[in-house]
Write an enzyme that holds these catalytic residues in place. Structure first.
Site, mmCIF file in Angstrom:
data_model
loop_
_atom_site.group_PDB
_atom_site.id
_atom_site.type_symbol
_atom_site.label_atom_id
_atom_site.label_comp_id
_atom_site.label_asym_id
_atom_site.label_seq_id
_atom_site.Cartn_x
_atom_site.Cartn_y
_atom_site.Cartn_z
ATOM 1 N NE ARG A 236 -4.221 -1.228 -0.119
ATOM 2 C CZ ARG A 236 -4.501 -2.143 -0.976
ATOM 3 N NH1 ARG A 236 -3.640 -2.490 -1.998
ATOM 4 N NH2 ARG A 236 -5.546 -2.857 -1.066
ATOM 5 C CD GLU A 265 -3.237 3.826 -5.082
ATOM 6 O OE1 GLU A 265 -4.158 3.394 -5.435
ATOM 7 O OE2 GLU A 265 -2.115 3.220 -4.559
ATOM 8 C CG HIS A 283 -3.571 0.045 -6.615
ATOM 9 N ND1 HIS A 283 -4.127 0.440 -5.643
ATOM 10 C CD2 HIS A 283 -3.667 -1.415 -6.689
ATOM 11 C CE1 HIS A 283 -4.250 -0.413 -4.709
ATOM 12 N NE2 HIS A 283 -3.921 -1.678 -5.376
HETATM 13 P P1 NAP Z 1 -1.305 -11.340 4.106
HETATM 14 O O1 NAP Z 1 -1.303 -12.556 3.672
HETATM 15 O O2 NAP Z 1 -1.990 -10.858 5.091
HETATM 16 O O3 NAP Z 1 0.287 -10.763 4.391
HETATM 17 C C1 NAP Z 1 0.631 -9.644 4.924
HETATM 18 C C2 NAP Z 1 2.027 -9.971 5.748
HETATM 19 O O4 NAP Z 1 2.433 -8.486 6.377
HETATM 20 C C3 NAP Z 1 1.917 -10.892 6.780
HETATM 21 O O5 NAP Z 1 3.025 -11.691 6.634
HETATM 22 C C4 NAP Z 1 2.046 -9.929 8.193
HETATM 23 O O6 NAP Z 1 2.872 -10.986 8.960
HETATM 24 C C5 NAP Z 1 2.840 -8.963 7.424
HETATM 25 N N1 NAP Z 1 2.828 -7.816 8.319
HETATM 26 C C6 NAP Z 1 1.687 -7.148 8.885
HETATM 27 N N2 NAP Z 1 2.100 -6.012 9.754
HETATM 28 C C7 NAP Z 1 3.345 -6.164 9.505
HETATM 29 C C8 NAP Z 1 4.415 -5.069 10.000
HETATM 30 N N3 NAP Z 1 3.827 -3.972 10.970
HETATM 31 N N4 NAP Z 1 5.440 -5.230 9.732
HETATM 32 C C9 NAP Z 1 5.994 -6.268 9.006
HETATM 33 N N5 NAP Z 1 5.200 -7.039 8.619
HETATM 34 C C10 NAP Z 1 3.856 -7.126 8.667
HETATM 35 O O7 NAP Z 1 -1.760 -10.356 2.986
HETATM 36 P P2 NAP Z 1 -1.514 -10.733 1.337
HETATM 37 O O8 NAP Z 1 -2.714 -11.279 0.930
HETATM 38 O O9 NAP Z 1 -0.174 -10.882 1.138
HETATM 39 O O10 NAP Z 1 -1.708 -8.936 0.730
HETATM 40 C C11 NAP Z 1 -0.702 -8.084 1.369
HETATM 41 C C12 NAP Z 1 -1.052 -6.451 1.125
HETATM 42 O O11 NAP Z 1 -0.844 -6.690 -0.499
HETATM 43 C C13 NAP Z 1 -2.598 -6.586 1.078
HETATM 44 O O12 NAP Z 1 -3.019 -6.023 2.497
HETATM 45 C C14 NAP Z 1 -2.980 -5.145 0.084
HETATM 46 O O13 NAP Z 1 -2.863 -4.065 0.732
HETATM 47 C C15 NAP Z 1 -1.773 -5.460 -0.990
HETATM 48 N N6 NAP Z 1 -2.162 -5.762 -2.149
HETATM 49 C C16 NAP Z 1 -1.802 -5.058 -3.111
HETATM 50 C C17 NAP Z 1 -2.279 -5.247 -4.475
HETATM 51 C C18 NAP Z 1 -1.933 -4.466 -5.665
HETATM 52 O O14 NAP Z 1 -2.853 -4.293 -6.749
HETATM 53 N N7 NAP Z 1 -0.792 -3.694 -5.714
HETATM 54 C C19 NAP Z 1 -2.936 -6.318 -4.672
HETATM 55 C C20 NAP Z 1 -3.243 -7.227 -3.618
HETATM 56 C C21 NAP Z 1 -2.812 -6.990 -2.248
HETATM 57 P P3 NAP Z 1 2.602 -10.349 10.620
HETATM 58 O O15 NAP Z 1 1.032 -10.468 10.768
HETATM 59 O O16 NAP Z 1 3.356 -11.564 11.392
HETATM 60 O O17 NAP Z 1 3.369 -9.184 10.800
#
Ligand code: NAP
Length: 324
Positions: A236, A265, A283
């Site tokens: 994000r 954005e 995005h």
């Molecule tokens: P996910 O499986 O929940 O993974 C998020 C990871 O971030 C988890 O491993 C979590 O581990 C870690 N995290 C959370 N807080 C943190 C912190 N303070 N410091 C370090 N690590 C932290 O989610 P995902 O499906 O991979 O998606 C991740 C993000 O990608 C989404 O939330 C979304 O914002 C973004 N996204 C963007 C696009 C795009 O079009 N660019 C598309 C899809 C998703 P811990 O809980 O152990 O910290």
């Protein structure tokens, strides 16, 4: 008949199927609705199918006393006022997993494109500058054999790290807590934040936007990174302080950046727009035809379940069930 508003058009047939059972309106233009249009269309709805760009706040929720579900077609859901929706007994769902690999692909596309200056190279040829080969023409950075640092080794982070195995890379990562399952899958090593900054050749941000991650990468962090390093953000936008990144790029604190998401954005910092070593995409992390179809299928299924009195699978506010 219950009303549903879908804020944008999607490929595939699933929204059409929903129309057989419900009074469905789909925003007809190729853009997203303005705030006024969103409020107007949301009024009286039992279900909303939204994107991350639709702000579902107290005002929207109060306008829709019959609202049962906000089905957000995205993994992130910071656009929805979750505490207020929960208080009002509204289910909120997202669309995880189906977009994981596609978003990881884009992270790699950005890594490659920045490291090997692909966009600049294309422009160079098209503008007629390729008049002779030269050994110092458009030199870039190696990906193979380098160190990949993943900030947020969850679903997408793991998919990004998995791809690194094919390039003989060392993988390090930072989460709030160790993810041993992902470690064994990717060979990734858990490190503290400082080590991630200092040792990574590529940092890929795949964390969600939270109070902890907001503004996590600023000038001071870029100064700690290698001057040859590249940062990629598919998480994000507000995780990076954009103006400070532009400054760090200008001063050579880091070598390049690939950003798919931005702080405010669809606006992009004016200095960043001028940075030749920044590659910017609007995005499009999950933007493949197949994945969009899967996302809308999932979002539609959640609405059907919720309006049919069942609990949808990807509920992000399960505590709402206690109040219902
Ligand atoms: P996910 O499986 O929940 O993974 C998020 C990871 O971030 C988890 O491993 C979590 O581990 C870690 N995290 C959370 N807080 C943190 C912190 N303070 N410091 C370090 N690590 C932290 O989610 P995902 O499906 O991979 O998606 C991740 C993000 O990608 C989404 O939330 C979304 O914002 C973004 N996204 C963007 C696009 C795009 O079009 N660019 C598309 C899809 C998703 P811990 O809980 O152990 O910290």
């Amino acid at each position: 008949m219950k009303k549903i508003f879908v804020t944008s058009q999607y490929p595939g047939e699933s929204v059409k199927h929903l129309s057989q059972k419900y009074d469905v309106s789909v925003y007809p233009k190729a853009t997203l609705p303005t705030r006024e249009e969103f409020l107007e269309n949301a009024k009286g709805c039992s279900g909303l199918i939204t994107t991350v760009a639709d702000v579902v706040d107290k005002k929207v929720i109060d306008l829709c006393p019959e609202l049962q579900i906000v089905s957000n077609s995205a993994v992130g859901y910071e656009n929805v006022d979750i505490p207020y929706a929960t208080k009002k007994g509204i289910l909120v769902t997202n669309t995880p997993n189906v977009l994981t690999e596609t978003t990881a692909d884009l992270a790699w596309a950005l890594m490659f494109s920045v490291a090997r200056r692909i966009v600049q190279a294309d422009g160079y040829v098209r503008e007629g500058n390729f008049t002779c080969w030269h050994p110092s023409l458009l030199l870039g950075m190696n990906i193979h054999g380098s160190t990949l640092g993943v900030y947020g080794l969850g679903r997408i982070g793991t998919a990004v790290a998995n791809r690194a195995q094919g390039f003989n890379m060392r993988v390090i990562y930072q989460n709030r807590s160790r993810n041993e399952k992902a470690e064994s899958e990717t060979g990734g090593q858990y490190v503290d934040f400082e080590t991630l900054l200092k040792e990574s050749d590529f940092i890929v941000i795949t964390a969600p936007l939270t109070d902890d991650t907001r503004g996590k990468f600023g000038y001071e962090e870029f100064r700690k990174m290698k001057p040859t390093s590249i940062i990629v953000n598919v998480g994000r936008g507000p995780i990076i302080k954009e103006r400070e990144l532009a400054e760090a790029l200008k001063e050579g604190e880091i070598w390049g950046a690939g950003l798919d998401v931005f702080e405010d954005e669809p606006k992009v910092d004016s200095e960043l727009l001028l940075a030749p070593n920044a590659l910017l995409t609007p995005h499009i992390g999950s933007a493949s035809i197949e994945t969009r179809e899967k996302m809308i299928d999932m979002a539609v299924t959640s609405v059907e379940l919720a309006l049919g009195g069942e609990v949808p699978k990807h509920l992000v506010n399960p505590e709402v069930l206690d109040s219902n």
